[in-house]
Design a protein around this motif. Structure first.
Motif, PDB file in Angstrom:
ATOM      1  N   ARG A 271      52.897  91.269  48.694  1.00 56.11           N
ATOM      2  CA  ARG A 271      51.756  92.068  49.429  1.00 56.11           C
ATOM      3  C   ARG A 271      51.727  93.454  48.893  1.00 56.11           C
ATOM      4  NH1 ARG A 271      51.725  92.275  55.644  1.00 56.11           N
ATOM      5  NH2 ARG A 271      53.511  93.611  55.143  1.00 56.11           N
ATOM      6  N   PRO A 272      50.399  93.804  48.352  1.00 54.73           N
ATOM      7  CA  PRO A 272      50.289  95.320  47.942  1.00 54.73           C
ATOM      8  C   PRO A 272      50.864  96.143  49.096  1.00 54.73           C
ATOM      9  CG  PRO A 272      48.395  93.884  47.388  1.00 54.73           C
ATOM     10  CD  PRO A 272      49.119  93.181  48.488  1.00 54.73           C
ATOM     11  N   VAL A 273      51.342  97.427  48.421  1.00 50.32           N
ATOM     12  CA  VAL A 273      52.061  98.599  49.379  1.00 50.32           C
ATOM     13  C   VAL A 273      51.049  99.553  48.970  1.00 50.32           C
ATOM     14  CG1 VAL A 273      53.921  99.899  50.162  1.00 50.32           C
ATOM     15  CG2 VAL A 273      54.257  97.618  49.972  1.00 50.32           C
ATOM     16  N   VAL A 274      51.233 100.175  47.831  1.00 49.91           N
ATOM     17  CA  VAL A 274      50.711 101.392  47.041  1.00 49.91           C
ATOM     18  C   VAL A 274      49.645 100.714  46.135  1.00 49.91           C
ATOM     19  CG1 VAL A 274      50.849 103.552  46.076  1.00 49.91           C
ATOM     20  CG2 VAL A 274      52.703 102.824  47.608  1.00 49.91           C
ATOM     21  N   ARG A 275      48.539 100.832  46.578  1.00 47.97           N
ATOM     22  CA  ARG A 275      47.204 100.257  45.777  1.00 47.97           C
ATOM     23  C   ARG A 275      46.626 101.256  44.645  1.00 47.97           C
ATOM     24  NH1 ARG A 275      44.986  95.661  48.519  1.00 47.97           N
ATOM     25  NH2 ARG A 275      46.107  95.604  50.716  1.00 47.97           N
ATOM     26  N   ASP A 276      47.266 102.299  44.579  1.00 46.19           N
ATOM     27  CA  ASP A 276      46.878 103.366  43.411  1.00 46.19           C
ATOM     28  C   ASP A 276      47.505 102.830  42.129  1.00 46.19           C
ATOM     29  OD1 ASP A 276      45.967 105.154  45.277  1.00 46.19           O
ATOM     30  OD2 ASP A 276      47.015 106.813  44.736  1.00 46.19           O
ATOM     31  N   ARG A 277      46.555 102.886  41.064  1.00 46.46           N
ATOM     32  CA  ARG A 277      46.603 102.391  39.775  1.00 46.46           C
ATOM     33  C   ARG A 277      47.358 103.634  38.917  1.00 46.46           C
ATOM     34  NH1 ARG A 277      44.308  98.995  42.970  1.00 46.46           N
ATOM     35  NH2 ARG A 277      42.785  97.272  41.948  1.00 46.46           N
ATOM     36  N   MET A 278      48.447 103.521  38.296  1.00 48.34           N
ATOM     37  CA  MET A 278      49.147 104.398  37.530  1.00 48.34           C
ATOM     38  C   MET A 278      48.943 104.020  36.205  1.00 48.34           C
ATOM     39  SD  MET A 278      50.347 106.048  39.952  1.00 48.34           S
ATOM     40  CE  MET A 278      50.871 106.079  41.657  1.00 48.34           C
ATOM     41  N   HIS A 279      48.689 104.990  35.403  1.00 49.69           N
ATOM     42  CA  HIS A 279      48.324 104.553  33.701  1.00 49.69           C
ATOM     43  C   HIS A 279      49.458 103.997  33.095  1.00 49.69           C
ATOM     44  CE1 HIS A 279      51.129 107.815  32.289  1.00 49.69           C
ATOM     45  NE2 HIS A 279      50.452 107.538  31.045  1.00 49.69           N
ATOM     46  N   TRP A 280      50.629 104.114  33.407  1.00 49.29           N
ATOM     47  CA  TRP A 280      51.646 103.666  32.689  1.00 49.29           C
ATOM     48  C   TRP A 280      52.035 102.019  33.043  1.00 49.29           C
ATOM     49  CZ3 TRP A 280      55.940 101.417  35.249  1.00 49.29           C
ATOM     50  CH2 TRP A 280      56.219 101.542  36.386  1.00 49.29           C
ATOM     51  N   VAL A 281      51.322 101.553  34.121  1.00 46.62           N
ATOM     52  CA  VAL A 281      51.734 100.178  34.340  1.00 46.62           C
ATOM     53  C   VAL A 281      50.558  99.160  33.511  1.00 46.62           C
ATOM     54  CG1 VAL A 281      51.317  98.407  36.172  1.00 46.62           C
ATOM     55  CG2 VAL A 281      52.003 100.836  36.832  1.00 46.62           C
ATOM     56  N   ALA A 282      49.492  99.965  33.242  1.00 47.19           N
ATOM     57  CA  ALA A 282      48.571  99.201  32.582  1.00 47.19           C
ATOM     58  C   ALA A 282      48.933  99.368  31.082  1.00 47.19           C
ATOM     59  CB  ALA A 282      47.208  99.905  32.585  1.00 47.19           C
ATOM     60  N   ALA A 283      49.650 100.436  30.581  1.00 45.46           N
ATOM     61  CA  ALA A 283      49.958 100.511  29.286  1.00 45.46           C
ATOM     62  C   ALA A 283      51.328  99.546  29.074  1.00 45.46           C
ATOM     63  CB  ALA A 283      50.558 101.972  29.203  1.00 45.46           C
ATOM     64  N   GLU A 284      52.266  99.447  30.180  1.00 46.00           N
ATOM     65  CA  GLU A 284      53.233  98.457  30.051  1.00 46.00           C
ATOM     66  C   GLU A 284      52.595  96.948  29.932  1.00 46.00           C
ATOM     67  OE1 GLU A 284      56.296  98.982  28.921  1.00 46.00           O
ATOM     68  OE2 GLU A 284      55.967 101.068  29.072  1.00 46.00           O
ATOM     69  N   GLY A 285      51.716  96.878  30.656  1.00 51.64           N
ATOM     70  CA  GLY A 285      51.053  95.396  30.358  1.00 51.64           C
ATOM     71  C   GLY A 285      50.340  95.261  29.387  1.00 51.64           C
ATOM     72  N   ILE A 286      49.954  95.813  28.618  1.00 46.79           N
ATOM     73  CA  ILE A 286      49.365  95.681  27.472  1.00 46.79           C
ATOM     74  C   ILE A 286      50.499  95.481  26.346  1.00 46.79           C
ATOM     75  CG2 ILE A 286      48.383  96.862  25.434  1.00 46.79           C
ATOM     76  CD1 ILE A 286      46.299  98.350  27.745  1.00 46.79           C
ATOM     77  N   ASN A 287      51.615  96.284  26.261  1.00 44.34           N
ATOM     78  CA  ASN A 287      52.502  96.164  25.384  1.00 44.34           C
ATOM     79  C   ASN A 287      53.500  94.732  25.770  1.00 44.34           C
ATOM     80  OD1 ASN A 287      52.619  97.823  23.290  1.00 44.34           O
ATOM     81  ND2 ASN A 287      53.847  99.308  24.452  1.00 44.34           N
ATOM     82  N   ALA A 288      53.650  94.231  26.934  1.00 42.65           N
ATOM     83  CA  ALA A 288      54.180  93.209  27.289  1.00 42.65           C
ATOM     84  C   ALA A 288      53.345  91.750  26.934  1.00 42.65           C
ATOM     85  CB  ALA A 288      54.368  93.006  28.775  1.00 42.65           C
TER      86      ALA A 288
END
Length: 409
Positions: free
Chosen positions: A308-325
């Motif tokens: 279940r989500p706790v912190v719903r803010d979007r950090m740029h590094w998460v999307a960046a790591e998703g793209i590279n993964a």
């Protein structure tokens, strides 16, 4: 929507990535501090006045601009050298050894010595060595020796986390975040030097993380005591901590997914099934728990242990790591689903994260994808966004700086 074009391998898309990497380097060009090191940047790429010189930012910018130099970008080499000058100068503790996390303009150091910072010093030194910066090889040798002496625990095959300034007292806390960046640093050292003892150490850390994550439905416990027992409720009162948040960190599931594939592609990894299977499992769990789970596109920052989500803010590094993964998994498997995710997340980043007016990426968005700065003010550095422009264009081994030198330079 399902796309049939394969962006991760498209040469047209790669030309766009190359241009974006150069745009990012242009944005961050003012980071070099005349006193040595790299400065934290604001939303327009200007140094933030009064902010202490930081080992983390100096290391990350040495890494980024060292790769820029390898890419033949004019001016990148001097920025890398000046950023590294902070690591060979005022950020270095000449009395007790190691590196201060930060030093103010009047020379006052921040107390304590962290594994997290020292892992990035190693990464910076390895990239600078690959780029041929003067003094980098000596910095790398010194940083590696210090790291093995103070942070690597050969008995457990893991890294300790935090010492006091004099390396007299070791904190009881143990953390996965520092070990994650240590894996990146260790594999990078192995790539630059050919010393596969660093790969062996990295694989030991990977084994622990895979074993622990698999026991928690592929959500990675981040925080531990000195016996490496998970503390699942750690920082429950500080859920948006920038380095030690409560619960499962979505971006780390994605980042570990990629790192496991680098390890599998290494000379000692042998594409072992436990590494590649775990990479896919961690990716799937992060996407299931984190992507667009609250009605808006984007990855939430953290979840609890039920997903279940706790912190719903979007950090740029998460999307960046998703793209590279996604790019890494597509390179390994050729499966269209990873290419589709890759394109979906670049489209999201282009719409919400890339600042088309002032440059670079917004570092933090709220749950409605509106820029905010409660955790990450300004645009501190280029590390995550810049690496995202390179990962799809080079093989999984060797690691980034060496791969760029061999395949893009």
């Amino acid at each position: 929507m399902i796309y049939m074009s394969v962006w991760p391998t498209s040469q047209v898309h790669h030309r766009w990535l190359d241009q974006h990497s150069r745009d990012l380097l242009a944005f961050g060009r003012r980071t070099a501090d005349p006193g040595g090191g790299a400065r934290w940047l604001d939303a327009r790429g200007l140094p933030v006045p009064g902010r202490p010189a930081s080992a983390l930012i100096s290391s990350r910018m040495t890494h980024v601009y060292g790769i820029g130099a390898l890419l033949g970008v004019p001016g990148a080499g001097p920025v890398a050298a000046q950023s590294m000058a902070g690591l060979t100068g005022r950020l270095r503790d000449t009395v007790h050894g190691g590196w201060f996390s930060a030093v103010t303009d009047d020379g006052t150091p921040e107390p304590g010595k962290s594994c997290y910072d020292h892992a990035f010093v190693i990464l910076a030194a390895s990239t600078a060595t690959q780029a041929g910066l003067p003094g980098a090889a000596e910095l790398l040798a010194d940083a590696c020796a210090l790291f093995l002496e103070r942070f690597w625990d050969d008995r457990t095959g893991m890294c300790v986390d935090t010492w006091d300034t004099s390396f007299t007292t070791l904190d009881e806390y143990r953390g996965i975040n520092a070990n994650m960046h240590t894996v990146e640093a260790m594999l990078s050292v192995a790539s630059v030097t050919g010393d596969q003892a660093w790969t062996e150490r990295a694989l030991r850390i990977c084994r622990f993380v895979v074993t622990t994550a698999s026991a928690h439905h592929w959500r990675i416990p981040e925080h531990y005591d000195s016996a490496w027992t998970p503390i699942l409720e750690f920082n429950a009162d500080k859920p948006d901590h920038p380095f030690k948040p409560y619960g499962a960190t979505i971006g780390h599931g994605l980042e570990w997914s990629r790192l496991l594939l680098h390890a599998a592609a290494s000379p000692l990894g042998g594409n072992e099934e436990w590494l590649t299977t775990a990479a896919a499992e961690l990716f799937d769990r992060a996407v299931t728990d984190g992507w667009a789970v609250d009605g808006n596109p984007g990855f939430v920052y953290t979840t609890d242990w039920s997903g279940r989500p706790v912190v719903r803010d979007r950090m740029h590094w998460v999307a960046a790591e998703g793209i590279n993964a996604a790019a890494a998994l597509h390179a390994l498997t050729g499966r269209q689903v990873y290419a589709d995710r890759y394109r979906e997340w670049w489209d999201y980043s282009a719409e919400f994260l890339i600042d088309h007016e002032h440059g670079s990426w917004f570092h933090q968005l709220d749950a409605a994808n509106v820029p905010t700065d409660t955790v990450w003010p300004g645009k501190a550095d280029l590390y995550h966004a810049f690496q995202t422009t390179l990962g799809p264009r080079v093989p999984l081994w060797p690691m980034l700086a060496t791969a760029v030198d061999q395949h893009l330079a």
